[in-house]
Design an enzyme around this catalytic site. Structure first.
Site, short mmCIF file in Angstrom:
data_model
loop_
_atom_site.label_atom_id
_atom_site.label_comp_id
_atom_site.label_asym_id
_atom_site.label_seq_id
_atom_site.Cartn_x
_atom_site.Cartn_y
_atom_site.Cartn_z
N GLU A 1 0.81 -1.32 0.04
CA GLU A 1 -0.03 0.15 -0.05
C GLU A 1 0.62 1.19 0.01
O GLU A 1 0.52 2.21 0.76
CB GLU A 1 -0.88 0.08 1.14
CG GLU A 1 -1.99 -1.23 1.33
CD GLU A 1 -2.98 -1.03 2.29
OE1 GLU A 1 -3.03 -0.18 3.14
OE2 GLU A 1 -4.17 -1.72 2.14
N GLU B 1 -6.71 -7.68 -0.66
CA GLU B 1 -7.01 -7.77 0.70
C GLU B 1 -8.63 -7.41 0.35
O GLU B 1 -8.91 -6.20 0.23
CB GLU B 1 -6.48 -6.68 1.21
CG GLU B 1 -5.20 -7.02 1.61
CD GLU B 1 -4.66 -5.99 2.90
OE1 GLU B 1 -5.42 -5.14 3.48
OE2 GLU B 1 -3.42 -5.94 3.12
C1 LIG Z 1 -10.01 -3.74 1.25
C2 LIG Z 1 -11.47 -3.77 0.93
O1 LIG Z 1 -12.01 -3.51 -0.19
N1 LIG Z 1 -12.44 -4.19 1.95
C3 LIG Z 1 -13.84 -4.10 1.58
C4 LIG Z 1 -14.01 -5.89 1.61
O2 LIG Z 1 -15.62 -5.75 1.41
C5 LIG Z 1 -16.23 -5.23 2.55
C6 LIG Z 1 -17.63 -5.55 2.44
O3 LIG Z 1 -18.01 -4.96 1.19
C7 LIG Z 1 -16.11 -3.67 2.40
O4 LIG Z 1 -16.86 -2.99 3.37
C8 LIG Z 1 -14.55 -3.63 2.55
O5 LIG Z 1 -14.42 -2.23 2.30
#
Ligand SMILES: CC(=O)N[C@H]1CO[C@H](CO)[C@@H](O)[C@@H]1O
Ligand SMILES: *[C@@H]1O[C@H](CO)[C@@H](O)[C@H](O)[C@H]1NC(C)=O
Ligand SMILES: *[C@@H]1O[C@H](CO)[C@@H](O)[C@H](O)[C@H]1NC(C)=O
Ligand SMILES: *[C@@H]1O[C@H](CO)[C@@H](O)[C@H](O)[C@H]1NC(C)=O
Ligand SMILES: *[C@@H]1O[C@H](CO)[C@@H](O)[C@H](O)[C@H]1NC(C)=O
Ligand SMILES: *[C@@H]1O[C@H](CO)[C@@H](O)[C@H](O)[C@H]1NC(C)=O
Length: 453
Positions: free
Chosen positions: A182, A253
Site C-alpha cells: 500500500e 485484501e
Molecule cells: C479492502 C476492501 O476493499 N475491503 C472491503 C471488503 O469488503 C467489505 C464489504 O463490502 C467492504 O466494506 C470493505 O471495504
C-alpha cells in the site's frame, strides 16, 4: 492383497516423481494467473503464522481448504525474524518454513507477502526497532541505508524459501509474492524519492528470480512485470484495473471485517455483503484472484499489536480468533466458491460482456467456446428486490444481490440468500458439516451447538 500393494507402491513412485521434479510454470496474462499453462480462478485467505500457535496451523489450513480456499496468504514479519541485525529467529510461531510446508502438505498454494513493510496492525509495521538507529536511514524511500536492509532481509527470506524448495517453480506451494505494501497511500509524502524507490523495489524483487510473479498492492503504477493489485472493501466498485492489458485483476485484501481498536466496537461485515463484492469483482472487474483479509485473524501475542489495536485480531473472520468456524460467513462463502467453481472454466475462457436488464440491473455474460455459458445477474439497487428477464426466463433478485447462473439458466447461488443457519461459532470439524449436508448428522451438530452455551 499383493496386487493392491504393488498398485500402492506404483502410485507412491508416481507421486514421489511428481513431487521431486514437479516444478510448475506460474505465468499470467490479462485474464488470470496460469499454472503450467492452465488458467486459475483462485480464492485466497490470509492466515498469519505468528498470530496462532504451530499446533493450530494444520487445522486452520484444513478448515480454509474445506471452505473452498485455494491459496493461503501471509505477510512475513521482519521484526520477529531479525530482532538484531544479522541475528535470525525462525523458531516456534516464527517457523515460516514449517507453515509453508503445512500449506503444501494439504495441496494448497501460498502467496508470500514479504513487504518488508507490512503495516498489518503489527508493531512498527513489521520493522525491527534497530532499523530506526541506522545512521541516515529514511524508511520506505530512495535511501541507501534503508534499501540495503530491505534488500538484505528480502533476500534472506527468498533464499530461505528457495533452500526449502518452496517456490512453485521448484515444486513448492508459493505461486505469488508481494513486495512493499500500500505504498501509494504514502508515496506523495516522499516527494521525489517515492517513484525511484518503487522502481528500485520492483527491480530488486524481480532480480531475486523466484520463478513466480510479484505483485504490489495499492500501487497503480507498479512497474512491469510486477502486477498492481487492489486492496479494499469494494474492489468490484473501486478498482481502476490492471495497469497493463497483460496483467490479471487481483484483489489482495478483501477485508472480512476490520481490525479493532480499544474502546471501539467490532466492525461487522455481513456474509451477504462480502459475497456480493466478491461476485461483483469477478463479473465487473475481470477478477480471477480474491484474497480474504483475514480468513483467520487470530491473536496479537505479547507486544506485537500496533498502538491501540486489541489482542484479538479479526475475530469476525470466517475462522474466529480461536480457529472455530464462524457461521454464516464460512458457510456462505464456501457456497459462493462452489458456485463460481462450477463455471470457472467458462469464466476463464472469455471476458464477460454486460447486458442491461433494467435501470439498476445488469447481466455479465461469459459466453465460452462450444456453447458454454455462465452469467452473473446483478441487482445494484439497495432498496428493493426486482424480477428481471434474462434469456427468456424470469429471475427474482433480492435487493443488492448477485445471482450466479453457471449454465446461464439455473441459479446456483444468490449472494443475499444465506442458507447457512447459525450465526455463531461452531466447534465441530468441517467433515461433520459435510456429513450434515448429507443429512445424517443433525443430532451431533445440535449437541455441539448446545455445548457452546
Ligand atoms: C479492502 C476492501 O476493499 N475491503 C472491503 C471488503 O469488503 C467489505 C464489504 O463490502 C467492504 O466494506 C470493505 O471495504
Ligand atoms: C510458461 O507458461 C507460459 C504460458 O503458458 C508460456 O508462455 C511460457 O513459455 C512458459 N515458460 C516456460 C519456461 O515453460
Ligand atoms: C545482510 O547483512 C548482514 C550484516 O548485517 C550480512 O552479514 C549478510 O551477508 C547480508 N546478507 C545479504 C543477503 O546481503
Ligand atoms: C458500541 O455499541 C453499543 C451498542 O450498540 C453502543 O451503545 C455504543 O455507543 C457503541 N460504542 C462505540 C464506541 O461506538
Ligand atoms: C476487462 O477486460 C476487458 C478485455 O481486456 C477490458 O476491455 C475491460 O476494460 C476489462 N475491465 C476492467 C475493469 O479491467
Ligand atoms: C428467446 O426467445 C426468442 C423468441 O422466441 C428466441 O428467438 C430466442 O432464441 C430465445 N433465446 C433463448 C436464449 O432461449
Amino acid at each position: 492383497m499383493e496386487m493392491s500393494l504393488s498398485v500402492a507402491v506404483a502410485l507412491l513412485v508416481v507421486m514421489v516423481v511428481v513431487v521431486s521434479t514437479g516444478g510448475a510454470n506460474v505465468s499470467y496474462d490479462g485474464r488470470s494467473l496460469m499454472i503450467d499453462g492452465e488458467r486459475k480462478m483462485l480464492f485466497s485467505g490470509s492466515i498469519h503464522y505468528p498470530r496462532s500457535t504451530p499446533d493450530m496451523w494444520s487445522s486452520l489450513i484444513s478448515k480454509a481448504k474445506e471452505g473452498g480456499i485455494d491459496v493461503i496468504e501471509t505477510y512475513v514479519f521482519w521484526n520477529l525474524h531479525e530482532p538484531q541485525p544479522g541475528q535470525y529467529d525462525f523458531s516456534g510461531r516464527r517457523d515460516i518454513v514449517a507453515f509453508m510446508k503445512h500449506i503444501q502438505a494439504q495441496g494448497l498454494y501460498a502467496c508470500l507477502r514479504i513487504g518488508p513493510y507490512i503495516e498489518g496492525e503489527w508493531t512498527y509495521g513489521g520493522f525491527p526497532f534497530w532499523l530506526h538507529d541506522v545512521p541516515g536511514v529514511v524508511f520506505r524511500s530512495n535511501n541507501e541505508p534503508f534499501k540495503f536492509y530491505m534488500q538484505n532481509f528480502t533476500t534472506k527470506i527468498v533464499n530461505l524459501m528457495k533452500s526449502s524448495g518452496l517456490y512453485a517453480s521448484q515444486g513448492g506451494p508459493i505461486i505469488l509474492s508481494q513486495i512493499e505494501n500500500e505504498y501509494q497511500n504514502v508515496e506523495k509524502a516522499f516527494g521525489e524519492d517515492g517513484p525511484p524507490y518503487v522502481s528500485w523495489a520492483a527491480e530488486m524483487a524481480v532480480g531475486l528470480q523466484t520463478g513466480v510473479p510479484w505483485c504490489m498492492c495499492k500501487q497503480d503504477d507498479a512497474p512491469d512485470p510486477v502486477i498492481n493489485a487492489c486492496n479494499g472493501l469494494r474492489c468490484g466498485e473501486t478498482f481502476t484495473g490492471p495497469n497493463s492489458p497483460n496483467k490479471p485483476s487481483i484483489w489482495t485484501e478483501n477485508w472480512t471485517s476490520f481490525y479493532q481498536v480499544y474502546g471501539q466496537n467490532a466492525t461487522l461485515r455481513s456474509a451477504e455483503d462480502m459475497a456480493y463484492h466478491v461476485a461483483l469483482f469477478i463479473a465487473r472487474k475481470n477478477g480471477t484472484f480474491i484474497n480474504y483479509y483475514m480468513y483467520h485473524g487470530g491473536t496479537n501475542f505479547g507486544r506485537t499489536a500496533a498502538e491501540y489495536i486489541i489482542t484479538s485480531y479479526y475475530d469476525q473472520a470466517p475462522l474466529d480468533e480461536y480457529g472455530l468456524i464462524r457461521q454464516p460467513k464460512w458457510g456462505h462463502l464456501k457456497e459462493l466458491h462452489e458456485a463460481v467453481k462450477l463455471c470457472s472454466e467458462t469464466i476463464l475462457s472469455v471476458f464477460p460482456y454486460m447486458q442491461s436488464l433494467g435501470e439498476q440491473q445488469e447481466a455479465y455474460v461469459f459466453s465460452g467456446d462450444s456453447g458454454a455459458c455462465a452469467a452473473f445477474l446483478v441487482n445494484i439497487d439497495n432498496t428493493k428486490s426486482v424480477v428481471v428477464q434474462f434469456q427468456n426466463s424470469s429471475y427474482e433478485l433480492p435487493r443488492k444481490s448477485i445471482s450466479i447462473l453457471p449454465d446461464c439458466k439455473t441459479v446456483a447461488f444468490n449472494t443475499a440468500k444465506v442458507s447457512t443457519q447459525f450465526n455463531t461459532r461452531i466447534t465441530i470439524q468441517p467433515l461433520s458439516l459435510t456429513r450434515l449436508r448429507n443429512g445424517n448428522n443433525m443430532k451431533r451438530l445440535f449437541h455441539n451447538l448446545m455445548l457452546l452455551h
